[in-house]
Scaffold this active site. Structure first.
Site, PDB file in Angstrom:
ATOM      1  N   ASP A   9       0.885  -1.162   0.000  1.00  0.00           N
ATOM      2  CA  ASP A   9       0.000   0.000   0.000  1.00  0.00           C
ATOM      3  C   ASP A   9       0.925   1.215   0.000  1.00  0.00           C
ATOM      4  OD1 ASP A   9      -1.552   2.155   0.735  1.00  0.00           O
ATOM      5  OD2 ASP A   9      -2.530   1.126   2.403  1.00  0.00           O
ATOM      6  N   ILE A  10       0.806   2.061  -1.001  1.00  0.00           N
ATOM      7  CA  ILE A  10       1.752   3.167  -1.175  1.00  0.00           C
ATOM      8  C   ILE A  10       1.696   4.163  -0.005  1.00  0.00           C
ATOM      9  CG2 ILE A  10       0.332   4.815  -2.494  1.00  0.00           C
ATOM     10  CD1 ILE A  10       2.790   5.084  -4.419  1.00  0.00           C
ATOM     11  N   ASN A  23      -6.795  12.583 -10.847  1.00  0.00           N
ATOM     12  CA  ASN A  23      -7.526  13.008 -12.050  1.00  0.00           C
ATOM     13  C   ASN A  23      -7.318  14.508 -12.197  1.00  0.00           C
ATOM     14  OD1 ASN A  23      -9.745  14.474 -10.642  1.00  0.00           O
ATOM     15  ND2 ASN A  23     -10.163  12.429  -9.854  1.00  0.00           N
ATOM     16  N   GLY A  31      -9.552   4.539  -5.747  1.00  0.00           N
ATOM     17  CA  GLY A  31      -8.267   3.881  -5.960  1.00  0.00           C
ATOM     18  C   GLY A  31      -7.147   4.442  -5.111  1.00  0.00           C
ATOM     19  N   VAL A  32      -5.985   4.572  -5.712  1.00  0.00           N
ATOM     20  CA  VAL A  32      -4.809   5.034  -4.972  1.00  0.00           C
ATOM     21  C   VAL A  32      -4.975   6.507  -4.546  1.00  0.00           C
ATOM     22  CG1 VAL A  32      -3.428   5.643  -7.014  1.00  0.00           C
ATOM     23  CG2 VAL A  32      -2.297   4.923  -4.928  1.00  0.00           C
ATOM     24  N   ASP A  33      -5.663   7.276  -5.339  1.00  0.00           N
ATOM     25  CA  ASP A  33      -5.956   8.685  -5.037  1.00  0.00           C
ATOM     26  C   ASP A  33      -6.746   8.786  -3.720  1.00  0.00           C
ATOM     27  OD1 ASP A  33      -6.194  11.427  -5.384  1.00  0.00           O
ATOM     28  OD2 ASP A  33      -7.606  11.308  -7.066  1.00  0.00           O
ATOM     29  N   THR A 117      -3.405   2.099 -14.602  1.00  0.00           N
ATOM     30  CA  THR A 117      -3.748   0.680 -14.820  1.00  0.00           C
ATOM     31  C   THR A 117      -4.946   0.204 -13.993  1.00  0.00           C
ATOM     32  OG1 THR A 117      -2.266  -0.239 -13.118  1.00  0.00           O
ATOM     33  CG2 THR A 117      -1.326   0.155 -15.308  1.00  0.00           C
ATOM     34  N   GLY A 118      -5.595   1.132 -13.290  1.00  0.00           N
ATOM     35  CA  GLY A 118      -6.809   0.794 -12.543  1.00  0.00           C
ATOM     36  C   GLY A 118      -8.033   1.183 -13.346  1.00  0.00           C
ATOM     37  N   TYR A 120      -8.570   3.639 -15.141  1.00  0.00           N
ATOM     38  CA  TYR A 120      -8.259   4.215 -16.455  1.00  0.00           C
ATOM     39  C   TYR A 120      -7.904   3.158 -17.506  1.00  0.00           C
ATOM     40  CZ  TYR A 120      -8.527   9.100 -14.831  1.00  0.00           C
ATOM     41  OH  TYR A 120      -8.956  10.325 -14.362  1.00  0.00           O
TER      42      TYR A 120
END
Ligand code: AR6
Length: 164
Positions: A9-10, A23, A31-33, A117-118, A120
């Site tokens: 997990d980043i 975005n 997601g990661v955002d 890659t999620g 998008y």
């Protein structure tokens, strides 16, 4: 430059900067955002509101707030439309422009998620190839260590095969 890949997990990484796959509004998302904004706290959103968004392929930098990092570099990956809308160059630009920002700030370590890659839908294998090439060819002055942070098993295996 040292290149690493991890399955993680980043938001848990202790590096100088983590990159956010945002975005163009830069006001959070899924997601990661979403994970980065939740972990950083509301001050991150406050700073993002002052940035007036970000174009696809470009990058903007903020502080890291409650994350264990100095900075978050927000970049906007392309939505995959089949490959005819300049998606590949735009994805490369995300990596290059993020590295430029990190290098300009004299940062030594940076961690990337697998941008686009999620939701998008950029094909993972091709995205990894573009990401690794962009990093390997970047003329860094200060950045010494780049980590590719894979969240799903498929991306982890792709990076492992490519970098091992
Ligand atoms: N740590 C590391 N990687 C993660 C994490 C995490 N905590 N969570 C997900 N990933 P995505 P995109 C991986 O969809 O495709 C947002 O709503 C995930 O497995 O987060 O660039 C933004 O606001 C995938 O490999 O980003 C935009 O609207 C990678 O992160 C849009 O999604 C990217 O998946 C951006 O879409």
């Amino acid at each position: 430059m040292k290149i690493k890949w991890v399955k993680a997990d980043i938001t848990r990484l202790e590096v100088d900067a983590v990159v956010n796959a945002a975005n163009s509004m830069l006001l959070g998302g899924g997601g990661v955002d979403g994970a980065i904004h939740r972990a950083a706290g509301p001050e991150l959103l406050e700073e993002c509101r002052t940035l007036n968004g970000c174009e696809t392929g470009k990058a903007k930098i903020t502080r890291g707030y409650r994350l264990p990092v100095k900075h978050v570099i927000h970049t906007v990956g392309p939505v995959w439309h089949g490959g005819s809308r300049n998606e590949e160059s735009l994805l490369k630009e995300c990596y290059v422009n993020s590295l430029k920002l990190a290098d300009e700030q004299g940062l030594k370590s940076i961690a990337f998620p697998n941008i686009s890659t999620g939701v998008y839908r950029f094909p993972k294998e091709r995205a990894a190839e573009i990401a690794v090439d962009a990093v390997k060819n970047f003329p860094a002055k200060f950045v010494e260590e780049v980590t590719f942070v894979c969240f799903d098993e498929e991306n982890f295996e792709i990076y492992k095969r490519r970098l091992e």
